[in-house]
Scaffold this active site. Structure first.
Site, PDB file in Angstrom:
ATOM      1  CG  ASP A 179      -2.758  -3.546  -1.499  1.00 58.18           C
ATOM      2  OD1 ASP A 179      -3.569  -4.458  -1.280  1.00 58.18           O
ATOM      3  OD2 ASP A 179      -1.982  -3.547  -2.483  1.00 58.18           O
ATOM      4  CG  ASP A 182      -4.244  -9.447  -6.267  1.00 56.54           C
ATOM      5  OD1 ASP A 182      -4.722  -8.385  -6.686  1.00 56.54           O
ATOM      6  OD2 ASP A 182      -3.486  -9.520  -5.277  1.00 56.54           O
TER       7      ASP A 182
HETATM    8  C1  GLA Z   1      -1.727  -7.194  -4.387  1.00 54.51           C
HETATM    9  C2  GLA Z   1      -2.710  -7.353  -3.236  1.00 54.51           C
HETATM   10  C3  GLA Z   1      -1.980  -7.683  -1.958  1.00 54.51           C
HETATM   11  C4  GLA Z   1      -1.131  -8.922  -2.156  1.00 54.51           C
HETATM   12  C5  GLA Z   1      -0.188  -8.724  -3.318  1.00 54.51           C
HETATM   13  C6  GLA Z   1       0.547 -10.005  -3.648  1.00 54.51           C
HETATM   14  O1  GLA Z   1      -1.012  -6.024  -4.277  1.00 54.51           O
HETATM   15  O2  GLA Z   1      -3.501  -6.223  -3.091  1.00 54.51           O
HETATM   16  O3  GLA Z   1      -2.897  -7.874  -0.910  1.00 54.51           O
HETATM   17  O4  GLA Z   1      -1.987 -10.018  -2.398  1.00 54.51           O
HETATM   18  O5  GLA Z   1      -0.887  -8.328  -4.490  1.00 54.51           O
HETATM   19  O6  GLA Z   1       1.432  -9.870  -4.689  1.00 54.51           O
END
Ligand code: GLA
Length: 722
Positions: A547, A477
């Site tokens: 997301d 990430d």
């Molecule tokens: C990001 C990702 C999510 C999740 C969060 C965790 O926003 O896109 O899918 O993994 O981080 O903090």
């Protein structure tokens, strides 16, 4: 095929259906004489040299009829008479930025050079493509630009990049070095770009080209949610399945710019490359700088065919490693179910229940390390939280493997929390400027990836962790953008190199880890799809698309993403929260690397049954979706009510079509016409056994008026040839 014609003085790059022609002018200027549908010949000089404009266009001192201001310059240089946006500008030892590179020599060979350490399109064999390298030089300063072009023999693709070399005895500084420059002799195009934000990435936006410069760009340190390093140019009157479409994609994850300038002569210059804002590169004598790679696609068969060409290229010549061909595991991720609030026991209960539904991998998301119970602490402390895993994380992994499931894990390697052991030990490792308190976002700082010591630390930590904890998948990430860009290890004259060095640093760490653990599936992510680009796909065969898991919202995101990127690149999840039921959530998420993001222990029996059915569909349609040809049938940007798409097997023997009602339309019928079939072949609808010709399915269509009608309803239709 690439050929040099010594009489016409042209270099011609041909793919099956496109030609790109470069002319070498008598004053050694390189001119972009043509890019478009395949031409058998090259007699283009009559079209090339456009009259200079009155007395205002600076001319060549030896040839009054030539002005770089009006000629279709192959690689537009700053300051030497070409007044349009320039692809190259080098500040020389005299302090000025006038740049004028001209043809010196060229060479043509089968194959393609390796651009390591930059991600790039690779060949599976030298027979796949040919390369042209043109050496150009500015004789006043010794700045050289080597222009690289690779033309594919079976795909309408040309890749290109540029290496700038200091061939002088004095230092010089690059101020702009774009990866490509194309000149189109008209401006009758719509520019299509992918804009967005968090939760709404890669939404298609179409605008008519107008005089002046139109730009999309990022200076966030990543390609960003806001703009994608991709642009298409669609000739007026062209559409999804017909007419001229040009697509340009940059294989790069950092600050970029794609600009089109329409000149006073109604011509269009297109450039793509590293964003020159906050960029510079210092070259000592003998040093060189390699730009990222750009991919160019031309087709006369519309946007749909342009996308399919990109998809084939990305699947065959960009995605690497085990999962290029191996089936990606159907996974469940715990983020939306638990956020950071979980422990080993909770995860095991999710895994057991998921296994029972047929799910193949559990991905443990954010919250497993340090003392992280919310996003405010512990990034950088990559050791399992002993309170959450009293028996050790390795034991949980063993138990999950014993269920017959794979195990995946979340990391955010480039970041550090102020409240972490790593930050306390190395506060100087974060990206920051001298004498200035750096900004903070999502309670985190960015680690200075341009530093070898930072990368070595991260590699060492992750390497040791992965030896002890045999994970099968990593979600990588990246949850904020960069500010306060500077590096304590660079001298002042090299500070402008920081952003690009940061990206190279991230690539270096990804490269080392994927080499050390070639069996691990890497999925990149950046608050969903904030770093969805060809650079990331070189290391991670799939990327979290967004997301946002609401299937209706996903439609515009997936349609936009598909302009350049194949289904195999798009991480796609079904979650609990959304406006529709599980059938539509699944039908939409099947267009991608399918997975779940929910707590299966909380599902109703009915939803469990739907999920069991989806798991079957995932297996049944996997190859068709991952390697079939995408046809966008009804675009949610054009139709307020409904949308549809299909995957067609490359031998046209099988079709999976999907349609969704976004908003009920009380008035009209819904007849769905398919595309990309063989008109004289017959196809059976596997649901009801009805048989239709390809011609009927494409021209008369299937009436869905009474099949799906209400908000959020959807249908999947599978046809096989009889
Ligand atoms: C990001 C990702 C999510 C999740 C969060 C965790 O926003 O896109 O899918 O993994 O981080 O903090």
């Amino acid at each position: 095929m690439i050929t040099f014609d010594p009489v016409q003085k042209t270099l011609k790059l041909d793919s099956p259906n496109s030609s790109y022609i470069i002319g070498i002018h008598e004053e050694k200027y390189l001119l972009n004489l043509y890019y478009g549908a395949y031409l058998p010949d090259n007699n283009l000089w009559g079209n090339a040299v456009r009259a200079p404009f009155a007395s205002f266009s600076p001319r060549n001192p030896h040839n009054d009829s030539f002005s770089p201001d009006t000629a279709p310059m192959e690689y537009g240089c700053n300051g030497s008479g070409d007044m349009r946006i320039s692809a190259l500008s080098v500040r020389n030892c005299f302090g000025n930025t006038t740049t004028d590179v001209r043809y010196v020599s060229h060479r043509i060979y089968a194959g393609k050079p390796d651009l390591f350490p930059l991600p790039h399109i690779y060949l599976n064999s030298d027979e796949e493509a040919d390369t042209l390298e043109i050496l150009t030089e500015d004789i006043a300063t010794g700045a050289q630009a080597v222009l690289y072009y690779t033309a594919f023999r079976k795909l309408d693709v040309i890749t290109r990049s540029v290496k700038v070399v200091n061939n002088s005895k004095e230092p010089m500084d690059i101020e702009r070095a774009f990866s490509m420059n194309v000149e189109l002799p008209s401006m009758d195009f719509d520019l299509i770009t992918l804009y967005g934000t968090w939760n709404k990435e890669r939404t298609c936006e179409k605008r008519r080209l107008v005089h002046g410069i139109q730009t999309i760009a990022s200076k966030r340190g990543s390609s960003s949610h806001m703009h994608n390093p991709f642009a298409a140019f669609l000739r007026h009157g062209a559409g999804e399945e017909q007419g001229d479409a040009y697509g340009f994609s940059l294989i790069y994850s950092g600050n970029f710019e794609i600009s089109a300038e329409c000149s006073f002569q109604d011509t269009t210059r297109i450039i793509a490359g590293i964003n020159p804002t906050d960029f510079g590169w210092h070259l000592e004598p003998g040093e060189s700088f390699q730009t990222p790679e750009a991919v160019m696609v031309y087709t006369d068969k519309g946007l749909g065919e342009m996308s399919r060409i990109f998809h084939r290229l990305i699947n065959n010549n960009l995605i690497r490693g085990r999962y290029k061909t191996e089936k990606r595991p159907l996974h469940i991720n715990n983020w939306e179910a638990t956020h950071c609030d979980f422990d080993g026991e909770k995860l095991f209960s999710i895994a057991q229940c998921a296994r029972e539904l047929g799910i193949e991998m559990l991905v443990m998301d954010d919250g497993w390390f340090g003392k992280r119970n919310d996003p405010t602490t512990s990034l950088g402390d990559w050791y399992p939280n002993p309170e959450k895993f009293p028996d050790g994380l390795d034991n949980l992994i063993k138990k999950i493997h014993a269920l017959g499931m794979k195990f995946g894990i979340w990391f955010e390697p480039e970041m550090v929390s102020p409240d972490s052991d790593l930050f306390r030990a190395h506060p100087d490792w974060i990206v920051h400027c001298p004498n200035r308190e750096p900004s903070i976002a999502r309670s985190q700082y960015v680690l200075n990836m341009s530093r070898a010591d930072v990368r070595d630390h991260l590699f060492g930590t992750m390497y040791a962790f992965l030896l002890e904890n045999p994970v099968d998948y990593i979600k990588w990430d990246f949850n904020r953008n960069l500010s306060d860009a500077a590096s304590a290890l660079l001298p002042p004259e090299r500070q402008k190199e920081f952003f690009h060095r940061y990206v190279l640093g991230t690539y270096d760490l990804m490269d080392r880890l994927t080499r050390a653990f070639p069996g691990i599936l890497l999925e990149s992510c950046s608050g969903g799809g904030g770093r969805f680009d060809g650079g990331m796909l070189y290391y991670s065969p799939q990327i979290q698309t967004s997301d946002n898991t609401d299937p209706i919202e996903r439609l515009t995101i997936q349609f936009g993403t598909s302009l350049c990127y194949p289904a195999s690149a798009m991480g796609s999840h079904v979650s609990a929260s959304s406006r529709t039921g599980y059938v539509t959530k699944g039908n939409v998420a099947l267009w991608g690397d399918f997975g779940y993001e929910l707590d299966p222990t909380e599902l109703s029996n009915t939803d469990r049954e739907i999920i069991r059915e989806q798991v079957k569909q995932y297996h049944q349609y996997y190859h068709l979706i991952q390697s079939g040809d995408l046809y966008r049938l009804i675009d949610p940007n054009d139709d307020p009510y409904k949308c549809a798409w299909s995957f067609v097997a490359s031998d046209k023997s099988e079709i999976l079509a999907a349609a969704v009602i976004m908003r009920e339309n009380h008035k009209t019928r819904f007849v769905l016409k398919l595309a990309g079939l063989e008109k004289n072949r017959y196809y059976r609808n596997e649901e009801n056994g009805e048989i239709y010709s390809g011609a009927l399915l494409m021209n008369a269509g299937i009436d869905l008026t009474n099949v799906i009608r209400k908000d959020g309803e959807s249908v999947l239709m599978h046809f096989t040839s009889v």
